[in-house]
Design an enzyme around this catalytic site. Sequence first.
Site, PDB file in Angstrom:
ATOM      1  CD  GLU A   1      44.743  42.204  43.896  1.00 15.87           C
ATOM      2  OE1 GLU A   1      43.709  42.825  43.578  1.00 15.87           O
ATOM      3  OE2 GLU A   1      45.854  42.478  43.413  1.00 15.87           O
ATOM      4  CB  CYS A   2      38.512  43.792  46.635  1.00 15.29           C
ATOM      5  SG  CYS A   2      38.214  43.827  44.850  1.00 15.29           S
ATOM      6  N   GLY A   3      39.301  40.484  45.879  1.00 18.63           N
ATOM      7  CA  GLY A   3      38.712  39.230  45.441  1.00 18.63           C
ATOM      8  C   GLY A   3      38.316  39.223  43.978  1.00 18.63           C
TER       9      GLY A   3
END
Length: 244
Positions: free
Chosen positions: A238-240
């Site tokens: 995940e990129c956040g």
Amino acid sequence: MSVLDLNALNALPKVERILALAETNAKLEKLSAEERVAWALENLPGEYALSSSFGIQAAVSLHLVNQLRPDIPVILTDTGYLFPETYQFIDELTDKLKLNLKVYRAQESAAWQEARYGKLWEQGVEGIEKYNEINKVEPMNRALKELNTQTWFAGLRREQSGSRATLPVLAIQRGVFKVLPIIDWDNRTVYQYLQKHGLKYHPLWDQGYLSVGDTHTTRKWEPGMAEEETRFFGLKRECGLHEG
């Protein structure tokens, strides 16, 4: 299903809030993606927004939600490091689907970030997380606030990674309702939807990419690799944006 009140839900004790959302999700699981969007537009508060990375399957959610809510703001967090093909895909879909595109960027330019911090994506998990916080999370939080968003649509699917395998249709994240209409779709369903509506995959799909983000943290898929290994050197999926 009754109309959900965000403030009332947040005021509940945690266990009661979880149970209330679980009851609603049990009903939403039985609906089609189109029905989930329609239900959300009728039962969840506006303003509404849809986030998109304009990745491999992005045309599905963009078409699906925009058909039911024309002119919905479409939030793109632009890091400045997207593939040229991604920027071209953004232009193509924005024109084809008449999207109300809202582009948000970090408050520091990419060049300034490199001067200050170096290449954060080469600095392990901690560096990647800082990079994502600056370029993804903060711009998204700013977008949700500036657009007065109370209901946020996104195109995540459980099949994409282990970190998404148990996500519900409806949740509360970043203080707003989050709706994932195609969460239970498999790759075949995505393909069929694209074919039915004359839509395309991201241009890099044909070059062997299963997931597309920034140029420096995206790899082509190779035999034996899990999809999540094609992003962030396999250190993160995940990129956040979809965490927390």
